[in-house]
Design a protein around this motif. Sequence first.
Motif: not given
Length: 173
Positions: A9-22
């Motif tokens: 779950a934390p990895d998924a949230v951080m991944t989603r944040i990273g996608q928005v940063v891109i």
Amino acid sequence: MAKGQEQAAPDAVMTRIGQVVILHHAGDREEARHRFLQLWSEIGEDGDPLHRCTLAHYMADAQDDPADELAWDLRALTAAEELTDDRLAAHEGALAVRALYPSLHLNLAADYVKLGRSGAARTHLRRARGAAQALADDPYGDGVRAAIHRLELRLGEDGASGEGVWGPPRQRP
């Protein structure tokens, strides 16, 4: 299995944040703000401090209004400060948040400069300089230290008032 799901779950949230940063770095600030706000509502004001810190840190960069940028940078710092030693031990990789302190304080200093509040800018610049001692000698650490130095020079060039035309620190090619 439950432990694996908790870690995913934390990895998924951080991944989603990273996608928005891109998305933001690709130039779509409005959509990035919209998606960051969606994530913020999912995480919640009392959500995981690591997620709130990371999200608010990047959300600040997507703002057009310096006052809004300041508000998000303050949220990021507040969330980072909520990460106690016990809490840090519970998060794999959360020690990276401590490495964000120089950048968090540098961003706040820059926000205050934009808002004409040189005293507050200098306070956060001193905090950024102090926190920068913990940075590694790598490209990230070198870049943050260089940006701190440039802002220090800029504030010094502007005299005691700290007024004048200022832009965000830029990295040299």
